[in-house]
Design an enzyme around this catalytic site. Structure first.
Site, PDB file in Angstrom:
ATOM      1  N   HIS A 180       0.875  -1.201   0.000  1.00 21.78           N
ATOM      2  CA  HIS A 180       0.000   0.000   0.000  1.00 21.78           C
ATOM      3  C   HIS A 180       0.898   1.232   0.000  1.00 21.78           C
ATOM      4  O   HIS A 180       1.450   1.602   1.041  1.00 21.78           O
ATOM      5  CB  HIS A 180      -0.909   0.007   1.228  1.00 21.78           C
ATOM      6  CG  HIS A 180      -1.877   1.154   1.241  1.00 21.78           C
ATOM      7  ND1 HIS A 180      -3.230   0.978   1.409  1.00 21.78           N
ATOM      8  CD2 HIS A 180      -1.704   2.492   1.088  1.00 21.78           C
ATOM      9  CE1 HIS A 180      -3.842   2.152   1.376  1.00 21.78           C
ATOM     10  NE2 HIS A 180      -2.928   3.099   1.195  1.00 21.78           N
TER      11      HIS A 180
ATOM     12  N   HIS B 153       1.682   5.330  -1.664  1.00 17.47           N
ATOM     13  CA  HIS B 153       1.372   6.525  -2.471  1.00 17.47           C
ATOM     14  C   HIS B 153       2.690   7.135  -2.912  1.00 17.47           C
ATOM     15  O   HIS B 153       3.519   7.482  -2.057  1.00 17.47           O
ATOM     16  CB  HIS B 153       0.615   7.561  -1.647  1.00 17.47           C
ATOM     17  CG  HIS B 153      -0.664   7.032  -1.070  1.00 17.47           C
ATOM     18  ND1 HIS B 153      -1.870   7.121  -1.719  1.00 17.47           N
ATOM     19  CD2 HIS B 153      -0.920   6.395   0.100  1.00 17.47           C
ATOM     20  CE1 HIS B 153      -2.818   6.566  -0.980  1.00 17.47           C
ATOM     21  NE2 HIS B 153      -2.271   6.114   0.133  1.00 17.47           N
TER      22      HIS B 153
ATOM     23  N   ARG C  15       2.484   9.561  -5.544  1.00 15.66           N
ATOM     24  CA  ARG C  15       2.119  10.816  -6.209  1.00 15.66           C
ATOM     25  C   ARG C  15       2.554  10.818  -7.667  1.00 15.66           C
ATOM     26  O   ARG C  15       2.752   9.798  -8.280  1.00 15.66           O
ATOM     27  CB  ARG C  15       2.695  12.031  -5.442  1.00 15.66           C
ATOM     28  CG  ARG C  15       2.474  12.018  -3.941  1.00 15.66           C
ATOM     29  CD  ARG C  15       1.043  11.848  -3.543  1.00 15.66           C
ATOM     30  NE  ARG C  15       0.832  12.052  -2.120  1.00 15.66           N
ATOM     31  CZ  ARG C  15      -0.194  11.539  -1.454  1.00 15.66           C
ATOM     32  NH1 ARG C  15      -1.100  10.788  -2.059  1.00 15.66           N
ATOM     33  NH2 ARG C  15      -0.330  11.772  -0.172  1.00 15.66           N
TER      34      ARG C  15
ATOM     35  N   ASN D 197      -4.856   7.174  -6.245  1.00 16.83           N
ATOM     36  CA  ASN D 197      -5.591   8.407  -5.895  1.00 16.83           C
ATOM     37  C   ASN D 197      -4.823   9.675  -6.290  1.00 16.83           C
ATOM     38  O   ASN D 197      -4.545  10.529  -5.463  1.00 16.83           O
ATOM     39  CB  ASN D 197      -5.970   8.427  -4.405  1.00 16.83           C
ATOM     40  CG  ASN D 197      -4.762   8.441  -3.472  1.00 16.83           C
ATOM     41  OD1 ASN D 197      -3.707   7.924  -3.804  1.00 16.83           O
ATOM     42  ND2 ASN D 197      -4.924   9.043  -2.303  1.00 16.83           N
TER      43      ASN D 197
ATOM     44  N   LYS E 280      -9.087  -0.380  -6.220  1.00 22.75           N
ATOM     45  CA  LYS E 280      -9.135   0.298  -4.920  1.00 22.75           C
ATOM     46  C   LYS E 280     -10.490   0.967  -4.747  1.00 22.75           C
ATOM     47  O   LYS E 280     -10.921   1.756  -5.595  1.00 22.75           O
ATOM     48  CB  LYS E 280      -8.010   1.339  -4.837  1.00 22.75           C
ATOM     49  CG  LYS E 280      -7.981   2.127  -3.534  1.00 22.75           C
ATOM     50  CD  LYS E 280      -7.563   1.269  -2.332  1.00 22.75           C
ATOM     51  CE  LYS E 280      -7.769   1.971  -1.012  1.00 22.75           C
ATOM     52  NZ  LYS E 280      -6.706   2.850  -0.623  1.00 22.75           N
TER      53      LYS E 280
ATOM     54  N   HIS F 121     -10.552   1.104   1.401  1.00 26.10           N
ATOM     55  CA  HIS F 121     -10.379   2.092   2.470  1.00 26.10           C
ATOM     56  C   HIS F 121     -11.635   1.952   3.325  1.00 26.10           C
ATOM     57  O   HIS F 121     -12.696   2.449   2.967  1.00 26.10           O
ATOM     58  CB  HIS F 121     -10.242   3.510   1.896  1.00 26.10           C
ATOM     59  CG  HIS F 121      -9.988   4.530   2.965  1.00 26.10           C
ATOM     60  ND1 HIS F 121      -8.799   5.200   3.104  1.00 26.10           N
ATOM     61  CD2 HIS F 121     -10.775   4.961   3.983  1.00 26.10           C
ATOM     62  CE1 HIS F 121      -8.858   6.010   4.148  1.00 26.10           C
ATOM     63  NE2 HIS F 121     -10.059   5.890   4.694  1.00 26.10           N
TER      64      HIS F 121
ATOM     65  N   HIS G 116      -4.815  -0.592   5.715  1.00 32.76           N
ATOM     66  CA  HIS G 116      -4.360   0.193   6.876  1.00 32.76           C
ATOM     67  C   HIS G 116      -5.331   0.141   8.061  1.00 32.76           C
ATOM     68  O   HIS G 116      -5.890   1.145   8.479  1.00 32.76           O
ATOM     69  CB  HIS G 116      -4.074   1.653   6.495  1.00 32.76           C
ATOM     70  CG  HIS G 116      -5.049   2.295   5.555  1.00 32.76           C
ATOM     71  ND1 HIS G 116      -6.406   2.231   5.723  1.00 32.76           N
ATOM     72  CD2 HIS G 116      -4.849   3.044   4.439  1.00 32.76           C
ATOM     73  CE1 HIS G 116      -6.987   2.892   4.745  1.00 32.76           C
ATOM     74  NE2 HIS G 116      -6.071   3.390   3.948  1.00 32.76           N
TER      75      HIS G 116
ATOM     76  N   LEU H  36      -5.279   9.119   7.677  1.00 32.32           N
ATOM     77  CA  LEU H  36      -6.582   8.456   7.695  1.00 32.32           C
ATOM     78  C   LEU H  36      -6.412   6.991   7.351  1.00 32.32           C
ATOM     79  O   LEU H  36      -5.631   6.686   6.442  1.00 32.32           O
ATOM     80  CB  LEU H  36      -7.528   9.147   6.702  1.00 32.32           C
ATOM     81  CG  LEU H  36      -8.027  10.510   7.202  1.00 32.32           C
ATOM     82  CD1 LEU H  36      -8.672  11.312   6.083  1.00 32.32           C
ATOM     83  CD2 LEU H  36      -9.006  10.348   8.370  1.00 32.32           C
TER      84      LEU H  36
ATOM     85  N   ASP I 174       1.405   2.637   3.582  1.00 24.50           N
ATOM     86  CA  ASP I 174       0.547   3.809   3.384  1.00 24.50           C
ATOM     87  C   ASP I 174       1.377   5.087   3.458  1.00 24.50           C
ATOM     88  O   ASP I 174       0.884   6.128   3.902  1.00 24.50           O
ATOM     89  CB  ASP I 174      -0.600   3.838   4.403  1.00 24.50           C
ATOM     90  CG  ASP I 174      -1.674   4.859   4.020  1.00 24.50           C
ATOM     91  OD1 ASP I 174      -1.724   5.260   2.844  1.00 24.50           O
ATOM     92  OD2 ASP I 174      -2.437   5.264   4.910  1.00 24.50           O
TER      93      ASP I 174
ATOM     94  N   HIS J  70       3.058  14.621   1.518  1.00 24.74           N
ATOM     95  CA  HIS J  70       2.346  15.860   1.164  1.00 24.74           C
ATOM     96  C   HIS J  70       3.351  16.993   1.236  1.00 24.74           C
ATOM     97  O   HIS J  70       4.252  16.974   2.094  1.00 24.74           O
ATOM     98  CB  HIS J  70       1.218  16.139   2.157  1.00 24.74           C
ATOM     99  CG  HIS J  70       0.032  15.240   1.994  1.00 24.74           C
ATOM    100  ND1 HIS J  70      -0.925  15.426   1.015  1.00 24.74           N
ATOM    101  CD2 HIS J  70      -0.345  14.133   2.678  1.00 24.74           C
ATOM    102  CE1 HIS J  70      -1.846  14.474   1.112  1.00 24.74           C
ATOM    103  NE2 HIS J  70      -1.516  13.673   2.112  1.00 24.74           N
TER     104      HIS J  70
ATOM    105  N   ALA K 262      -4.197  14.757   5.258  1.00 26.00           N
ATOM    106  CA  ALA K 262      -3.981  13.487   5.952  1.00 26.00           C
ATOM    107  C   ALA K 262      -2.907  12.699   5.227  1.00 26.00           C
ATOM    108  O   ALA K 262      -2.957  12.555   4.009  1.00 26.00           O
ATOM    109  CB  ALA K 262      -5.280  12.689   5.969  1.00 26.00           C
TER     110      ALA K 262
HETATM  111  C1  NCD Z   1      -3.538   8.998   1.929  1.00 29.94           C
HETATM  112  C2  NCD Z   1      -3.066  10.063   0.918  1.00 29.94           C
HETATM  113  O1  NCD Z   1      -2.622  11.138   1.327  1.00 29.94           O
HETATM  114  O2  NCD Z   1      -3.105   9.766  -0.287  1.00 29.94           O
HETATM  115  N1  NCD Z   1      -3.643   9.625   3.215  1.00 29.94           N
HETATM  116  C3  NCD Z   1      -3.672   9.007   4.412  1.00 29.94           C
HETATM  117  O3  NCD Z   1      -3.856   9.690   5.417  1.00 29.94           O
HETATM  118  N2  NCD Z   1      -3.485   7.712   4.556  1.00 29.94           N
HETATM  119  C4  NCD Z   1      -4.817   8.388   1.465  1.00 29.94           C
HETATM  120  C5  NCD Z   1      -5.273   7.201   2.251  1.00 29.94           C
HETATM  121  O4  NCD Z   1      -4.707   6.112   2.137  1.00 29.94           O
HETATM  122  O5  NCD Z   1      -6.219   7.339   3.029  1.00 29.94           O
HETATM  123 ZN    ZN Z   2      -3.263   5.072   1.535  1.00 29.15          ZN
END
Ligand code: NCD
Ligand code: ZN
Length: 353
Positions: A15, A17, A19, A43, A101, A138, A176, A221, A249, A253, A265
């Protein structure tokens, strides 16, 4: 026997991200330093909703890697109310997508395109069940009248239970997980249900978000819950049970988006994720189960081979930097705060290969 050196099959991140664009290029090297493969979350804004978009995104990831890096991104499809089953079937059969997803609309970062009515995509679950394609969820309801600390439990009770009964062969990952309730639900399930567990939910409880002020670096989150939940997650992850596996996860950011009156988040943890997990397994006297959680249970669930390479960790104290500096393409610099910033971790990766 106390272990101070450990070699395991190379792990994967189920899992992640990463970007896109300049941020992706900047975070990629420090994100995939130890993982062989990763399930790439779709996402983006706009999200990955077609085969073409997934192929193009995968290409951008691969071209951002250094020449001899063999990292494999495993792409996923973002489910919407009107996603076509033909896309799902074709994308999975052609090996473009490894999973779909499901984001409840507005549950988290870039989820506004997500699903508003879980029952309205029955045809999606059906096709996925018949082709053996994993559904990654999620698992939080978004109703404003449900307390944010209860949203995972309410999702399980209102939606996940029914979904599993209606589609008993569907492969599902509850992503998560953050509650004792979820750990119990997953490990006692008779269905093909698994869960990923992040490093941060093994280390912090909800107090971390409020220690000495509002701390958005610990906001993600689903939000971290009470201590009993953290302890249950630690028992689950370190149990070695095949239904629990590694998913960081890691969610970077930009600093300005975290340091805001409406902070985003997400916790950026992947650079030191394996060391972070290892510390938990050591503290719980379960180092012998680390390989199952990090390198075996995930590939088995996804029907993929174990990685051939190995990773060695040694008990060596090292300090995690306060910031990770990133050079963006436009010449500007960005600073991300990694999870464990300023703390000491007691395990260090000493060899990959
Ligand atoms: C994730 C994100 O920023 O893409 N944020 C998070 O708090 N985990 C999205 C997600 O997995 O909920
Ligand atoms: Zn995530």
């Amino acid at each position: 026997m106390t272990l101070d050196k450990l070699t395991i099959h190379q792990p994967d991140d189920w899992h992640l991200h990463i970007r896109d664009g300049a941020l992706m290029k900047a975070v990629l090297p420090s994100t995939i330093n130890v993982f062989s493969r990763a399930i790439i979350m779709p996402n983006l804004d706009p999200p990955i909703r077609t085969i073409q978009e997934a192929i193009a995104y995968k290409k951008r990831i691969l071209s951002a890697l250094s020449k001899n890096n063999s990292f494999t991104p495993l792409m996923t499809l973002y489910l919407t109310n009107d996603i076509s089953t033909a896309t799902i079937e074709k994308g999975f059969k052609e090996g473009i997508f490894h999973a779909c997803k499901l984001y409840p609309a507005n549950a988290t970062t870039n989820s506004s395109y997500g699903v508003t009515d879980f029952d309205a995509i029955e045809n999606v679950y059906k096709i996925m069940e018949s082709i053996g394609m994993p559904l990654l969820i999620h698992g939080e309801v978004t109703d404003r009248d449900v307390d944010i600390f209860d949203r995972e439990k309410v999702f399980i009770d209102r939606h996940l239970s029914n979904l599993l009964y209606k589609h008993p062969k569907l492969k599902v990952v509850l992503e998560h997980i953050t509650t004792e309730y979820a750990t119990e639900f997953v490990q006692s399930s008779n269905f093909d249900l698994a869960a990923t567990i992040t490093p941060h939910h093994l280390h912090i409880n909800r107090n971390a978000m409020f220690e000495g002020g509002l701390r958005s670096d610990f906001y993600c989150l689903p939000v971290a819950k009470r201590e009993n939940n953290r302890l249950a997650l630690r028992r689950a992850a370190t149990s070695g049970k095949s239904c629990f596996f590694l998913g960081t996860d890691s969610a970077p950011h930009l600093r300005k988006s975290k340091k805001s009156s409406c902070g985003c988040a997400g916790i950026f943890n992947s650079t030191y994720a394996l060391e972070s997990y290892t510390q938990v397994f050591d503290n719980e006297n379960s180092l012998t189960n680390l390989e199952k959680f990090a390198s075996i249970n995930g590939p088995e669930f996804y029907g993929l081979p174990l990685n051939k390479k190995h990773v060695t960790l040694e008990k060596k104290k090292h300090k995690i930097p306060e910031f990770i500096s990133l050079d963006l393409e436009d010449g500007s610099q960005e600073k991300l705060v990694p999870f464990h910033a300023g703390e000491e971790l007691s395990w260090k990766i000493t060899k990959v290969g």
